[in-house]
Design a protein around this motif. Sequence first.
Motif, PDB file in Angstrom:
ATOM      1  N   THR A 181      -0.317 -11.335  -8.811  1.00  0.00           N
ATOM      2  CA  THR A 181       0.992 -10.996  -9.146  1.00  0.00           C
ATOM      3  C   THR A 181       0.301  -9.319  -9.455  1.00  0.00           C
ATOM      4  OG1 THR A 181       0.494 -10.678 -11.861  1.00  0.00           O
ATOM      5  CG2 THR A 181       1.931 -12.188 -11.146  1.00  0.00           C
ATOM      6  N   SER A 182      -1.183  -8.505  -8.557  1.00  0.00           N
ATOM      7  CA  SER A 182      -1.068  -7.350  -8.643  1.00  0.00           C
ATOM      8  C   SER A 182      -0.526  -6.433  -6.983  1.00  0.00           C
ATOM      9  CB  SER A 182      -2.822  -7.533  -7.918  1.00  0.00           C
ATOM     10  OG  SER A 182      -3.451  -5.883  -7.428  1.00  0.00           O
ATOM     11  N   VAL A 183       0.160  -5.610  -7.741  1.00  0.00           N
ATOM     12  CA  VAL A 183       0.874  -4.328  -7.247  1.00  0.00           C
ATOM     13  C   VAL A 183       0.015  -3.586  -6.978  1.00  0.00           C
ATOM     14  CG1 VAL A 183       3.149  -5.998  -7.259  1.00  0.00           C
ATOM     15  CG2 VAL A 183       2.380  -4.243  -8.429  1.00  0.00           C
ATOM     16  N   LEU A 184       0.694  -2.657  -6.138  1.00  0.00           N
ATOM     17  CA  LEU A 184       0.061  -1.160  -5.987  1.00  0.00           C
ATOM     18  C   LEU A 184      -0.175   0.079  -7.134  1.00  0.00           C
ATOM     19  CD1 LEU A 184       1.791  -0.152  -2.421  1.00  0.00           C
ATOM     20  CD2 LEU A 184      -0.586  -1.170  -2.670  1.00  0.00           C
ATOM     21  N   VAL A 185       1.150  -0.255  -8.100  1.00  0.00           N
ATOM     22  CA  VAL A 185       0.560   0.700  -8.799  1.00  0.00           C
ATOM     23  C   VAL A 185      -0.359   0.031 -10.424  1.00  0.00           C
ATOM     24  CG1 VAL A 185       1.799   1.506 -10.684  1.00  0.00           C
ATOM     25  CG2 VAL A 185       3.416   1.310  -8.486  1.00  0.00           C
ATOM     26  N   THR A 186      -0.566  -1.126 -10.229  1.00  0.00           N
ATOM     27  CA  THR A 186      -1.645  -2.294 -10.968  1.00  0.00           C
ATOM     28  C   THR A 186      -2.699  -1.904 -10.737  1.00  0.00           C
ATOM     29  OG1 THR A 186      -1.055  -3.982 -10.340  1.00  0.00           O
ATOM     30  CG2 THR A 186       0.110  -3.498 -12.025  1.00  0.00           C
ATOM     31  N   TYR A 187      -2.870  -1.629  -9.345  1.00  0.00           N
ATOM     32  CA  TYR A 187      -4.374  -1.476  -8.548  1.00  0.00           C
ATOM     33  C   TYR A 187      -4.821  -0.308  -8.328  1.00  0.00           C
ATOM     34  CZ  TYR A 187      -8.067  -2.230  -5.047  1.00  0.00           C
ATOM     35  OH  TYR A 187      -9.180  -2.332  -4.060  1.00  0.00           O
ATOM     36  N   ALA A 188      -3.819   0.359  -8.813  1.00  0.00           N
ATOM     37  CA  ALA A 188      -4.373   1.910  -8.561  1.00  0.00           C
ATOM     38  C   ALA A 188      -5.153   2.297  -9.699  1.00  0.00           C
ATOM     39  CB  ALA A 188      -3.332   3.076  -8.424  1.00  0.00           C
ATOM     40  N   TYR A 189      -4.169   1.537 -11.358  1.00  0.00           N
ATOM     41  CA  TYR A 189      -4.411   1.676 -12.237  1.00  0.00           C
ATOM     42  C   TYR A 189      -5.769   1.403 -13.024  1.00  0.00           C
ATOM     43  CZ  TYR A 189      -4.081   1.511 -17.017  1.00  0.00           C
ATOM     44  OH  TYR A 189      -4.088   1.234 -18.592  1.00  0.00           O
ATOM     45  N   ASP A 190      -6.223  -0.162 -12.084  1.00  0.00           N
ATOM     46  CA  ASP A 190      -7.287  -0.731 -12.789  1.00  0.00           C
ATOM     47  C   ASP A 190      -8.281   0.480 -11.722  1.00  0.00           C
ATOM     48  OD1 ASP A 190      -5.975  -2.555 -13.708  1.00  0.00           O
ATOM     49  OD2 ASP A 190      -6.223  -3.817 -12.896  1.00  0.00           O
ATOM     50  N   THR A 191      -7.829   0.626 -11.065  1.00  0.00           N
ATOM     51  CA  THR A 191      -8.876   1.955  -9.840  1.00  0.00           C
ATOM     52  C   THR A 191      -9.328   3.212 -10.361  1.00  0.00           C
ATOM     53  OG1 THR A 191      -8.181   0.138  -7.626  1.00  0.00           O
ATOM     54  CG2 THR A 191      -9.367   2.010  -7.754  1.00  0.00           C
ATOM     55  N   GLY A 192      -8.329   3.976 -11.040  1.00  0.00           N
ATOM     56  CA  GLY A 192      -8.433   4.897 -11.439  1.00  0.00           C
ATOM     57  C   GLY A 192      -8.798   5.015 -13.339  1.00  0.00           C
ATOM     58  N   LEU A 215     -11.022  11.642   4.956  1.00  0.00           N
ATOM     59  CA  LEU A 215     -10.034  11.027   4.307  1.00  0.00           C
ATOM     60  C   LEU A 215     -11.376   9.670   4.714  1.00  0.00           C
ATOM     61  CD1 LEU A 215      -8.178  11.409   8.010  1.00  0.00           C
ATOM     62  CD2 LEU A 215      -7.434  11.710   5.550  1.00  0.00           C
ATOM     63  N   ALA A 216     -11.959   9.562   4.040  1.00  0.00           N
ATOM     64  CA  ALA A 216     -12.522   8.853   3.704  1.00  0.00           C
ATOM     65  C   ALA A 216     -12.079   7.523   3.259  1.00  0.00           C
ATOM     66  CB  ALA A 216     -14.573   8.951   2.730  1.00  0.00           C
ATOM     67  N   ASN A 217     -11.229   8.137   1.802  1.00  0.00           N
ATOM     68  CA  ASN A 217     -10.875   7.147   0.986  1.00  0.00           C
ATOM     69  C   ASN A 217      -9.587   6.188   1.519  1.00  0.00           C
ATOM     70  OD1 ASN A 217     -11.729   6.999  -1.239  1.00  0.00           O
ATOM     71  ND2 ASN A 217     -11.038   9.466  -1.898  1.00  0.00           N
ATOM     72  N   TYR A 218      -8.831   6.908   2.805  1.00  0.00           N
ATOM     73  CA  TYR A 218      -8.320   6.080   3.447  1.00  0.00           C
ATOM     74  C   TYR A 218      -8.382   4.652   3.935  1.00  0.00           C
ATOM     75  CZ  TYR A 218      -4.635   9.910   1.364  1.00  0.00           C
ATOM     76  OH  TYR A 218      -4.333  10.603   0.552  1.00  0.00           O
ATOM     77  N   ALA A 219      -9.907   5.221   4.807  1.00  0.00           N
ATOM     78  CA  ALA A 219     -10.358   4.855   6.217  1.00  0.00           C
ATOM     79  C   ALA A 219     -10.583   3.477   5.135  1.00  0.00           C
ATOM     80  CB  ALA A 219     -11.670   5.593   6.031  1.00  0.00           C
ATOM     81  N   LYS A 220     -11.224   3.417   4.055  1.00  0.00           N
ATOM     82  CA  LYS A 220     -11.888   2.811   3.188  1.00  0.00           C
ATOM     83  C   LYS A 220     -10.526   1.301   2.241  1.00  0.00           C
ATOM     84  CE  LYS A 220     -13.704   1.485  -1.578  1.00  0.00           C
ATOM     85  NZ  LYS A 220     -13.840   2.059  -2.652  1.00  0.00           N
ATOM     86  N   LEU A 221      -9.258   2.201   2.347  1.00  0.00           N
ATOM     87  CA  LEU A 221      -8.291   1.031   2.681  1.00  0.00           C
ATOM     88  C   LEU A 221      -7.810  -0.194   3.631  1.00  0.00           C
ATOM     89  CD1 LEU A 221      -5.151   4.280   1.117  1.00  0.00           C
ATOM     90  CD2 LEU A 221      -6.528   2.140   0.386  1.00  0.00           C
ATOM     91  N   LEU A 222      -8.283   0.488   4.331  1.00  0.00           N
ATOM     92  CA  LEU A 222      -7.877  -0.665   5.661  1.00  0.00           C
ATOM     93  C   LEU A 222      -8.815  -1.615   5.659  1.00  0.00           C
ATOM     94  CD1 LEU A 222      -7.834   2.156   8.946  1.00  0.00           C
ATOM     95  CD2 LEU A 222      -6.557   1.048   7.348  1.00  0.00           C
ATOM     96  N   GLY A 223     -10.050  -1.718   5.585  1.00  0.00           N
ATOM     97  CA  GLY A 223     -10.759  -2.537   4.661  1.00  0.00           C
ATOM     98  C   GLY A 223     -10.452  -3.320   3.389  1.00  0.00           C
ATOM     99  N   ASP A 224     -10.215  -3.014   3.018  1.00  0.00           N
ATOM    100  CA  ASP A 224      -9.675  -3.143   1.466  1.00  0.00           C
ATOM    101  C   ASP A 224      -8.928  -4.645   1.356  1.00  0.00           C
ATOM    102  OD1 ASP A 224      -9.851  -4.139  -1.189  1.00  0.00           O
ATOM    103  OD2 ASP A 224      -9.335  -1.834  -2.007  1.00  0.00           O
ATOM    104  N   PRO A 225      -9.273  -5.894   1.462  1.00  0.00           N
ATOM    105  CA  PRO A 225      -8.716  -7.120   0.962  1.00  0.00           C
ATOM    106  C   PRO A 225      -7.408  -6.757  -0.448  1.00  0.00           C
ATOM    107  CG  PRO A 225     -11.180  -7.850   0.642  1.00  0.00           C
ATOM    108  CD  PRO A 225     -10.806  -6.258   0.983  1.00  0.00           C
ATOM    109  N   LEU A 226      -7.719  -6.187  -1.297  1.00  0.00           N
ATOM    110  CA  LEU A 226      -6.847  -5.983  -2.810  1.00  0.00           C
ATOM    111  C   LEU A 226      -6.383  -5.325  -2.415  1.00  0.00           C
ATOM    112  CD1 LEU A 226      -9.635  -6.298  -5.647  1.00  0.00           C
ATOM    113  CD2 LEU A 226      -8.331  -7.974  -4.747  1.00  0.00           C
ATOM    114  N   PHE A 227      -6.258  -3.915  -1.854  1.00  0.00           N
ATOM    115  CA  PHE A 227      -5.436  -3.445  -0.807  1.00  0.00           C
ATOM    116  C   PHE A 227      -4.609  -4.258  -0.339  1.00  0.00           C
ATOM    117  CE2 PHE A 227      -3.653  -0.294   2.111  1.00  0.00           C
ATOM    118  CZ  PHE A 227      -2.471   0.437   1.472  1.00  0.00           C
ATOM    119  N   TRP A 228      -4.178  -4.791   0.126  1.00  0.00           N
ATOM    120  CA  TRP A 228      -3.292  -5.412   1.530  1.00  0.00           C
ATOM    121  C   TRP A 228      -2.780  -6.447   0.564  1.00  0.00           C
ATOM    122  CZ3 TRP A 228      -1.974  -2.976   5.346  1.00  0.00           C
ATOM    123  CH2 TRP A 228      -2.320  -2.150   5.822  1.00  0.00           C
ATOM    124  N   ARG A 229      -3.274  -7.447  -0.189  1.00  0.00           N
ATOM    125  CA  ARG A 229      -2.586  -8.317  -1.608  1.00  0.00           C
ATOM    126  C   ARG A 229      -1.697  -7.536  -2.440  1.00  0.00           C
ATOM    127  NH1 ARG A 229      -3.938 -13.064  -3.508  1.00  0.00           N
ATOM    128  NH2 ARG A 229      -2.818 -14.214  -4.723  1.00  0.00           N
TER     129      ARG A 229
END
Length: 293
Positions: A244-255, A54-68
């Motif tokens: 204007t970053s949303v979850l899907v665009t953030y996932a796209y940029d990350t992937g 669950l390391a990736n999910y734990a990383k989400l909790l401290g990721d400011p770009l994810f929360w934004r």
Amino acid sequence: MSSRQTRGEARAAYLLLSPNLLLLGLFVFVPLVGAAVISLQRTDGFGGGTFAGLANYAKLLGDPLFWRSLVNTTAFTVLVTPLSMALGLGAAVLLNTVLPARPVFRSVLILPMAISGVATALLGVLVFDENTGLLDLLLRTVGLPAVPWQSGSAAAFASVVLVTLWWRVGFNMLIYLAGLQGIGPDLYEAATLDGANRWQQFRHLTFPLLGASTFFLLIINVIFSFQVFDIVFVLTGGGPRNATSVLVTYAYDTGFEVRDQGYAAAIGMVLLVLTMAFTLLQWRTNRSRDVVE
């Protein structure tokens, strides 16, 4: 009906459903399971990943770009969903009356449904580009200051919302119009005889009888808003400064840019859980889905 007939009908039903179930499993459930597995891996885009739990999910909790991105997605959903439904309902009510040139207005509102989200966003660029866009050109012509649609955070977010509304209002109008045409005129005649004015008829008769349409559109619009990608990607690219970053665009940029597919899959799984949670909540709490129109 005998049990033998029941079993025969069940076999026939499963036989008819099997092509759809096969396609659903192949193109939905298999990729979904694959994404869930990848979300538990540490990846770099080259070769296979290593199990990370669950390391990736734990990383989400401290990721400011994810929360934004999550806040932007929520704000986008809160704005677009009620506005598109309200405008669609208003247009449907108008087009359900004796309005001159009703077919023309219907065609104008439905026309955006015929083009893709990418094409819609490209049309939005023609209108909202702060250097060559038609809207800023019109503002300068009448002596008003131009709006920084790409460099201003609020203006960029507003441009995404406006383009999305233009694209979605026609669909909402079409569903509401179908619901309105299913309401018998005798109900309005009875309400008129009882002394109800137009607003009272709409509030106590029309709107309650559109409960099933409203429930359907609420679910569809929220799911679309959670999954919005093409309009944001083409119109603003998630900028400026992730405004204007949303979850899907953030996932796209990350992937695909950072090439961390495991982390991107974790973002996608969180998005799936949020969407399913909202749908389940609405299904359990919204009784208007059972209203027969």
